[in-house]
Design a protein around this motif. Structure first.
Motif, short mmCIF file in Angstrom:
data_model
loop_
_atom_site.label_atom_id
_atom_site.label_comp_id
_atom_site.label_asym_id
_atom_site.label_seq_id
_atom_site.Cartn_x
_atom_site.Cartn_y
_atom_site.Cartn_z
N ALA A 168 33.49 -6.75 -40.44
CA ALA A 168 34.96 -8.11 -41.13
C ALA A 168 35.66 -7.53 -40.47
CB ALA A 168 35.17 -7.65 -42.88
N LEU A 169 36.52 -5.99 -40.00
CA LEU A 169 37.82 -5.84 -39.77
C LEU A 169 37.12 -5.75 -38.31
CD1 LEU A 169 40.22 -4.15 -39.42
CD2 LEU A 169 38.95 -2.33 -38.89
N GLY A 170 36.27 -5.74 -37.69
CA GLY A 170 36.38 -6.36 -36.31
C GLY A 170 36.38 -8.50 -36.39
N PHE A 171 35.73 -8.75 -36.94
CA PHE A 171 36.23 -9.74 -37.14
C PHE A 171 37.67 -10.11 -37.47
CE2 PHE A 171 36.55 -13.41 -39.74
CZ PHE A 171 35.88 -14.73 -39.00
N LEU A 195 42.54 -12.39 -34.35
CA LEU A 195 44.06 -11.85 -34.40
C LEU A 195 43.97 -12.00 -32.80
CD1 LEU A 195 47.03 -11.52 -34.94
CD2 LEU A 195 45.66 -8.93 -34.73
N ALA A 196 43.40 -12.09 -31.65
CA ALA A 196 43.53 -12.15 -30.66
C ALA A 196 42.79 -13.18 -30.17
CB ALA A 196 42.44 -11.21 -30.14
N VAL A 241 43.58 -15.39 -24.77
CA VAL A 241 41.95 -14.71 -24.21
C VAL A 241 41.20 -16.11 -25.01
CG1 VAL A 241 42.02 -13.47 -26.85
CG2 VAL A 241 41.04 -12.39 -24.69
N SER A 242 39.75 -15.85 -24.00
CA SER A 242 38.48 -16.39 -24.47
C SER A 242 38.21 -15.71 -25.83
CB SER A 242 37.95 -15.92 -23.47
OG SER A 242 36.94 -15.05 -23.96
N VAL A 243 37.43 -16.56 -26.40
CA VAL A 243 36.87 -16.40 -27.87
C VAL A 243 34.96 -14.66 -27.44
CG1 VAL A 243 35.12 -16.57 -29.54
CG2 VAL A 243 36.57 -18.63 -29.03
N CYS A 244 34.96 -15.18 -26.09
CA CYS A 244 33.75 -14.41 -26.08
C CYS A 244 34.66 -12.68 -26.15
CB CYS A 244 33.36 -13.85 -23.97
SG CYS A 244 31.89 -13.45 -24.02
N ALA A 249 37.46 -11.83 -27.41
CA ALA A 249 37.92 -11.36 -28.81
C ALA A 249 36.97 -11.12 -29.88
CB ALA A 249 38.96 -13.04 -29.20
N VAL A 250 35.77 -11.63 -29.10
CA VAL A 250 34.51 -11.10 -30.24
C VAL A 250 34.21 -9.49 -29.35
CG1 VAL A 250 31.85 -11.55 -30.69
CG2 VAL A 250 33.34 -13.19 -30.93
#
Length: 188
Positions: A139-142, A147-148, A154-157, A159-160
């Motif tokens: 959840a914190l990572g998500f 936020l990123a 920044v691309s979604v990749c 950010a993930v």
């Protein structure tokens, strides 16, 4: 020998088993209401963060992210507390097993399965706490990846990857703590 009664011992072991099973289950059930906050936090973050125009750090997004960080820290503290409670119950079970084995060596093998079942229940509850810890980290990572994506170009990749890296932090801290406890036990 006149005080020895197999049925009394069997009854006592069954009562102890029920008590320890109840206490082990209670460790997880005590935090079930707080666990409902994990998906709620994800829904809140997913619905409240928005892309800033022009791209940049939005105060609203940062505040939401900081709220998620505080939530993750509080959940980690709660999980650690429950883990310590679980370990205390395990220590009591082990002591009970040793006492029983010392006092009733001749018939211990007939009741050994009870202690094996309790040990399995302990491991199951411990694994549930690990699973919750991983969910909170995810959840914190998500939240961090959201936020990123919404704050910087920044691309979604990427950010993930950032979110996954941050989501692993609580797990790494927990593994470090387990390692420290293991080292301490080996030294004692």
């Amino acid at each position: 020998m006149s005080e020895f009664s197999f049925e009394n011992i069997k009854s006592q072991v069954e009562r102890d088993k029920l008590e320890f099973t109840t206490r082990l289950n209670k460790v997880f059930s005590d935090i079930q209401n707080q666990l409902l906050a994990v998906p709620a936090a994800l829904l809140l973050v997913g619905s409240q963060m928005e892309k800033a125009d022009p791209i940049g750090w939005s105060l609203k997004n940062v505040v939401i992210w900081l709220g998620a960080v505080v939530f993750a820290v509080l959940m980690e503290l709660l999980i650690r507390n429950q883990r310590n409670t679980l370990q205390a119950v395990k220590n009591e079970m082990d002591l009970q097993k040793i006492i029983f084995k010392d006092h009733h060596r001749a018939i211990y093998h007939k009741f050994q399965d009870v202690y094996v079942e309790l040990g399995q229940r302990f491991r199951h509850q411990r694994n549930l706490l690990w699973f919750i810890r991983c969910l909170v980290g995810a959840a914190l990572g998500f939240t961090t990846s959201m936020l990123a994506v919404y704050s910087v170009e920044v691309s979604v990749c990427y950010a993930v990857l950032i979110g996954a890296g941050l989501g692993v932090v609580p797990v790494v801290l927990a593994l470090f703590n387990v390692y420290q406890c293991y080292r301490k036990r080996r030294q004692d």
